[in-house]
Design a protein around this motif. Structure first.
Motif, short mmCIF file in Angstrom:
data_model
loop_
_atom_site.label_atom_id
_atom_site.label_comp_id
_atom_site.label_asym_id
_atom_site.label_seq_id
_atom_site.Cartn_x
_atom_site.Cartn_y
_atom_site.Cartn_z
N ALA A 5 2.28 19.91 -31.37
CA ALA A 5 1.52 20.40 -31.89
C ALA A 5 1.63 21.49 -31.45
N GLN A 6 1.15 21.84 -29.84
CA GLN A 6 0.75 23.13 -30.35
C GLN A 6 2.08 24.34 -30.18
N THR A 7 3.05 23.44 -29.32
CA THR A 7 4.35 24.20 -29.10
C THR A 7 5.70 24.27 -30.49
N LYS A 8 5.24 22.91 -31.56
CA LYS A 8 5.91 22.94 -32.79
C LYS A 8 7.52 22.86 -32.20
N SER A 9 7.55 21.74 -31.56
CA SER A 9 9.08 21.86 -30.47
C SER A 9 9.42 20.49 -29.72
N PHE A 10 10.12 19.57 -29.81
CA PHE A 10 9.72 19.03 -28.81
C PHE A 10 10.71 19.16 -27.24
N GLY B 85 -0.49 2.92 -37.68
CA GLY B 85 0.60 3.10 -37.96
C GLY B 85 0.26 3.49 -39.64
N ARG B 86 0.48 4.84 -39.03
CA ARG B 86 0.45 6.76 -39.75
C ARG B 86 1.80 7.51 -38.94
N ARG B 87 1.63 8.18 -40.13
CA ARG B 87 3.01 8.95 -39.33
C ARG B 87 2.40 10.20 -39.57
N LEU B 88 2.95 10.61 -37.58
CA LEU B 88 1.64 11.98 -37.24
C LEU B 88 2.91 13.36 -37.76
N VAL B 89 4.15 13.71 -37.02
CA VAL B 89 4.80 14.23 -37.59
C VAL B 89 6.12 14.46 -38.51
N VAL C 10 9.68 21.21 -36.91
CA VAL C 10 8.26 20.30 -36.70
C VAL C 10 6.47 20.83 -36.48
N ARG C 11 6.45 20.18 -37.49
CA ARG C 11 5.22 19.86 -38.38
C ARG C 11 4.20 18.04 -38.10
N LEU C 12 2.70 18.99 -38.38
CA LEU C 12 1.97 17.99 -38.27
C LEU C 12 1.33 17.06 -39.39
N THR C 13 1.79 16.22 -40.22
CA THR C 13 1.71 15.72 -41.52
C THR C 13 0.06 15.92 -41.45
N ASP D 54 -1.99 13.12 -41.85
CA ASP D 54 -3.14 12.37 -40.12
C ASP D 54 -2.49 12.93 -39.38
N GLY D 55 -1.62 13.58 -38.91
CA GLY D 55 -1.46 14.28 -37.68
C GLY D 55 -2.50 15.24 -37.05
N GLU D 56 -2.44 15.99 -38.94
CA GLU D 56 -3.92 17.67 -38.07
C GLU D 56 -5.09 16.86 -38.01
N ALA D 57 -5.36 15.65 -38.95
CA ALA D 57 -6.50 14.71 -38.45
C ALA D 57 -6.47 14.10 -37.50
N LEU D 58 -5.63 13.72 -36.85
CA LEU D 58 -6.38 13.62 -35.10
C LEU D 58 -6.14 14.07 -34.30
#
Length: 289
Positions: A14-19, A45-49, A56-59, A61-65
């Motif tokens: 999430a921080q780097t926006k890169s794997f 059970g959720r898609r996060l990225v 690469v960006r958060l969904t 649900d990813g932003e919520a987590l």
């Protein structure tokens, strides 16, 4: 049950926006980071990225987590620090150049405060030369600032080109004397841009001088004149003016400068945070300054 190892990989992605960058900074294989994310997503059970070949960006649900993940990891580090006799503690006086106060600085400070609650962080913001003078007087433990290429003070983090910026380049270039928006002396950026103009024989006049980058940015966005900043720090809403319309400017280096009297453990911890955040590049572009 949330796995802290998986959460650590998730937060770094999430921080780097890169794997790729996340794997480098965590010192893991890229496939391992991907597996951590996949297992975390399966467990929740959720898609996060969302990821493709370019982005690469958060969904949602990813932003919520993300804030919960950061809080859990911070609690883990705080618990470990509680029983570490060598953990940083006490006053820490940090000075940073006015250019760098936006972008990733708030997140950097937030992470450091969360990880090292026993440190009393004291922040000073000023021009680079002013910070150097404060440090020479024993008023600062660590400084993050700019220096001219060839100078030796500090440990270089990266090199950046200075660029000319304006909201309407055609309009400012049409004026008989180039209108300048600048920091007051002893600004290094001011010195370098004026040297370039003098070498080129370009007539100029100062239309705005301000200690605050937000004030300079407001003047530039209003169309008053040209502003010079490192390219990665160029405020939104301004366009770059490239040579030969205006003379080429020198690069500058961003550096960390440590005082001899500074606590080694605290400086090391903070410097590590800086390098973890910025890696091989600052990615400091700010949209609201």
């Amino acid at each position: 049950m949330l796995d802290l190892v998986q959460l650590r990989s998730f937060v770094m992605v999430a921080q780097t926006k890169s794997f790729t960058l996340a794997a480098e900074r965590l010192k893991l294989g890229q496939s391992t980071v991907s597996q951590h994310l996949q297992r975390l997503e399966r467990g929740l059970g959720r898609r996060l990225v969302d990821r493709d070949t370019h982005l690469v960006r958060l969904t949602v649900d990813g932003e919520a987590l993300l804030p919960h993940a950061r809080q859990l990891l911070a609690l883990e580090r705080q618990a470990a620090a509680q029983f570490d006799a060598d953990a940083p503690r006490g006053p820490f006086r940090f000075g940073i150049s006015e250019d760098l106060v936006s972008g990733q600085l708030p997140g950097l400070l937030e992470d450091f405060i969360a990880d090292y609650p026993s440190v009393d962080l004291q922040l000073s913001v000023a021009l680079s030369k002013t910070l150097a003078e404060m440090q020479d007087r024993g008023e600062l433990d660590l400084v993050m600032a700019k220096r001219r290429i060839g100078e030796q003070r500090g440990d270089a983090i990266l090199r950046e080109p200075l660029v000319w910026l304006a909201s309407d380049p055609e309009a400012v270039l049409a004026k008989p004397a180039l209108p300048l928006i600048v920091f007051p002396p002893p600004s290094l950026t001011r010195l370098l841009l004026m040297e370039a103009l003098e070498r080129n024989g370009t007539p100029w006049r100062i239309v705005c001088s301000c200690q605050s980058l937000s004030g300079l940015t407001a003047a530039a966005r209003a169309g008053m004149g040209v502003l010079v900043q490192p390219r990665s720090l160029a405020p939104a809403g301004l366009r770059e003016i490239v040579p030969p319309a205006l003379p080429a400017l020198e690069d500058v280096e961003f550096v960390l400068v440590t005082s001899r009297s500074a606590d080694h453990a605290t400086v090391t911890a903070f410097s590590r945070k800086v390098r973890d955040r910025f890696g091989k590049g600052f990615a400091l572009r700010h949209e609201t300054s």
